[in-house]
Design a protein around this motif. Structure first.
Motif, short mmCIF file in Angstrom:
data_model
loop_
_atom_site.label_atom_id
_atom_site.label_comp_id
_atom_site.label_asym_id
_atom_site.label_seq_id
_atom_site.Cartn_x
_atom_site.Cartn_y
_atom_site.Cartn_z
N ARG A 41 39.40 40.26 23.90
CA ARG A 41 39.11 41.18 25.03
C ARG A 41 39.86 40.71 26.30
NH1 ARG A 41 34.33 41.28 24.03
NH2 ARG A 41 33.67 39.79 25.25
N ALA A 42 39.74 39.44 26.49
CA ALA A 42 40.39 38.96 28.00
C ALA A 42 41.93 39.33 27.82
CB ALA A 42 40.08 37.64 28.15
N LEU A 43 42.62 38.89 26.64
CA LEU A 43 44.08 39.19 26.67
C LEU A 43 44.46 40.47 26.64
CD1 LEU A 43 46.61 37.48 25.95
CD2 LEU A 43 46.19 37.94 23.52
N ALA A 44 43.42 41.45 25.93
CA ALA A 44 43.86 42.94 25.95
C ALA A 44 43.62 43.45 27.46
CB ALA A 44 42.83 43.71 25.01
N GLU A 45 43.00 42.91 28.15
CA GLU A 45 42.60 43.22 29.45
C GLU A 45 43.65 42.74 30.46
OE1 GLU A 45 38.39 42.13 30.35
OE2 GLU A 45 37.89 43.84 29.05
N GLY A 46 44.67 41.81 29.95
CA GLY A 46 45.60 41.32 30.67
C GLY A 46 45.00 40.05 31.75
N ASN A 47 43.89 39.78 31.26
CA ASN A 47 43.11 38.66 32.22
C ASN A 47 42.69 37.30 31.32
OD1 ASN A 47 41.94 37.43 34.31
ND2 ASN A 47 39.92 38.40 34.15
N ARG A 48 44.12 36.85 30.85
CA ARG A 48 43.95 35.60 29.66
C ARG A 48 43.41 34.26 30.44
NH1 ARG A 48 49.89 33.79 27.96
NH2 ARG A 48 48.27 32.35 27.17
N TYR A 49 42.74 33.59 29.43
CA TYR A 49 42.14 32.27 29.74
C TYR A 49 43.38 31.42 29.87
CZ TYR A 49 37.45 34.17 28.50
OH TYR A 49 36.43 35.00 28.79
#
Length: 132
Positions: A41-49
Protein backbone atom coordinates in the motif's frame (compact mmCIF):
# COMPACT_ATOMS: atom_id res chain seq x y z
CA UNK A 1 12.63 8.28 7.59
CA UNK A 2 9.74 5.79 7.45
CA UNK A 3 10.05 2.39 9.13
CA UNK A 4 7.76 -0.63 9.13
CA UNK A 5 8.11 -3.08 12.03
CA UNK A 6 6.69 -6.57 11.52
CA UNK A 7 6.57 -8.70 14.68
CA UNK A 8 3.83 -10.80 16.28
CA UNK A 9 4.92 -9.90 19.82
CA UNK A 10 3.22 -6.69 21.03
CA UNK A 11 6.00 -6.03 23.55
CA UNK A 12 8.64 -6.16 20.81
CA UNK A 13 6.53 -3.88 18.62
CA UNK A 14 6.26 -1.35 21.44
CA UNK A 15 9.97 -1.64 22.36
CA UNK A 16 11.20 -1.15 18.78
CA UNK A 17 8.69 1.65 18.17
CA UNK A 18 9.92 3.49 21.26
CA UNK A 19 13.55 3.16 20.12
CA UNK A 20 12.82 4.43 16.62
CA UNK A 21 10.02 6.90 17.39
CA UNK A 22 12.27 9.91 18.02
CA UNK A 23 14.04 9.36 14.69
CA UNK A 24 11.40 8.06 12.30
CA UNK A 25 7.77 7.74 11.35
CA UNK A 26 7.03 4.22 12.56
CA UNK A 27 4.28 1.85 11.49
CA UNK A 28 3.96 -1.53 13.16
CA UNK A 29 1.99 -4.64 12.29
CA UNK A 30 1.65 -8.00 13.99
CA UNK A 31 1.73 -10.45 11.09
CA UNK A 32 3.66 -11.14 7.94
CA UNK A 33 0.58 -10.70 5.76
CA UNK A 34 -0.24 -7.35 7.37
CA UNK A 35 3.39 -6.32 6.75
CA UNK A 36 3.20 -7.27 3.09
CA UNK A 37 -0.12 -5.42 2.73
CA UNK A 38 1.23 -2.28 4.45
CA UNK A 39 4.38 -2.35 2.36
CA UNK A 40 2.46 -2.77 -0.89
CA UNK A 41 0.00 0.00 0.00
CA UNK A 42 2.80 2.44 0.91
CA UNK A 43 4.63 1.72 -2.34
CA UNK A 44 1.45 2.19 -4.40
CA UNK A 45 0.78 5.51 -2.65
CA UNK A 46 4.31 6.73 -3.39
CA UNK A 47 5.19 6.84 0.30
CA UNK A 48 7.78 4.04 0.50
CA UNK A 49 9.33 2.74 3.67
CA UNK A 50 13.04 3.41 4.09
CA UNK A 51 13.47 0.35 6.27
CA UNK A 52 11.60 -2.73 7.44
CA UNK A 53 12.39 -4.65 10.62
CA UNK A 54 11.12 -8.21 10.41
CA UNK A 55 10.89 -10.93 13.05
CA UNK A 56 11.50 -14.45 11.74
CA UNK A 57 9.24 -16.54 13.94
CA UNK A 58 5.64 -15.55 13.36
CA UNK A 59 2.51 -17.65 12.89
CA UNK A 60 1.30 -18.03 9.33
CA UNK A 61 3.80 -16.27 7.11
CA UNK A 62 7.23 -16.25 8.80
CA UNK A 63 9.72 -13.42 8.46
CA UNK A 64 11.66 -15.04 5.62
CA UNK A 65 8.49 -15.52 3.59
CA UNK A 66 7.40 -11.98 4.41
CA UNK A 67 10.68 -10.51 3.21
CA UNK A 68 10.60 -12.59 0.03
CA UNK A 69 7.09 -11.29 -0.74
CA UNK A 70 8.26 -7.72 -0.10
CA UNK A 71 11.19 -8.25 -2.49
CA UNK A 72 8.73 -9.62 -5.07
CA UNK A 73 6.58 -6.50 -4.74
CA UNK A 74 9.65 -4.35 -5.32
CA UNK A 75 10.68 -6.36 -8.40
CA UNK A 76 7.13 -6.16 -9.79
CA UNK A 77 7.25 -2.38 -9.31
CA UNK A 78 10.47 -2.26 -11.35
CA UNK A 79 12.79 -1.41 -8.46
CA UNK A 80 16.37 -2.49 -8.90
CA UNK A 81 18.33 -4.27 -6.18
CA UNK A 82 20.18 -1.09 -5.19
CA UNK A 83 16.82 0.65 -4.68
CA UNK A 84 15.36 -2.03 -2.39
CA UNK A 85 14.08 -1.04 1.01
CA UNK A 86 16.63 -1.70 3.74
CA UNK A 87 15.62 -4.82 5.66
CA UNK A 88 16.81 -5.77 9.13
CA UNK A 89 15.92 -9.16 10.51
CA UNK A 90 15.29 -9.09 14.26
CA UNK A 91 15.07 -12.51 15.84
CA UNK A 92 16.11 -14.85 18.60
CA UNK A 93 16.58 -17.46 15.87
CA UNK A 94 20.18 -16.46 15.20
CA UNK A 95 21.54 -19.79 13.95
CA UNK A 96 23.67 -19.85 10.80
CA UNK A 97 20.87 -21.14 8.58
CA UNK A 98 18.48 -18.29 9.49
CA UNK A 99 21.18 -15.63 9.32
CA UNK A 100 22.39 -16.84 5.91
CA UNK A 101 18.85 -17.07 4.58
CA UNK A 102 18.12 -13.51 5.74
CA UNK A 103 21.15 -12.11 3.93
CA UNK A 104 21.38 -14.25 0.82
CA UNK A 105 17.73 -14.97 0.03
CA UNK A 106 16.06 -11.95 1.61
CA UNK A 107 18.63 -9.30 0.90
CA UNK A 108 18.73 -8.13 4.52
CA UNK A 109 21.37 -5.53 5.36
CA UNK A 110 21.60 -6.60 9.00
CA UNK A 111 20.56 -9.29 11.46
CA UNK A 112 20.01 -8.35 15.10
CA UNK A 113 19.46 -10.87 17.87
CA UNK A 114 16.70 -10.39 20.42
CA UNK A 115 16.64 -8.80 22.83
CA UNK A 116 17.68 -5.90 20.63
CA UNK A 117 20.26 -3.47 21.98
CA UNK A 118 18.87 0.01 21.17
CA UNK A 119 22.33 1.47 20.49
CA UNK A 120 23.16 -1.40 18.14
CA UNK A 121 19.92 -0.92 16.19
CA UNK A 122 20.46 2.83 15.83
CA UNK A 123 24.10 2.20 14.93
CA UNK A 124 23.10 -0.18 12.14
CA UNK A 125 20.66 2.38 10.74
CA UNK A 126 23.36 5.07 10.85
CA UNK A 127 25.94 2.74 9.26
CA UNK A 128 23.69 2.29 6.24
CA UNK A 129 22.88 6.01 5.97
CA UNK A 130 19.32 5.72 7.19
CA UNK A 131 19.81 7.94 10.24
CA UNK A 132 21.80 11.15 10.37
Amino acid sequence: MRVLIIDDDPINLLFLSEILGPFAEVDSVSSGQDGVDSFERALAEGNRYDAVLVDIRMPGMDGHQTLQKIRGIERDAGLRTESETAAIMVSAMNDAQNVNRAFFQGGAISFLSKPVDPDLLLGELRKFGLLG
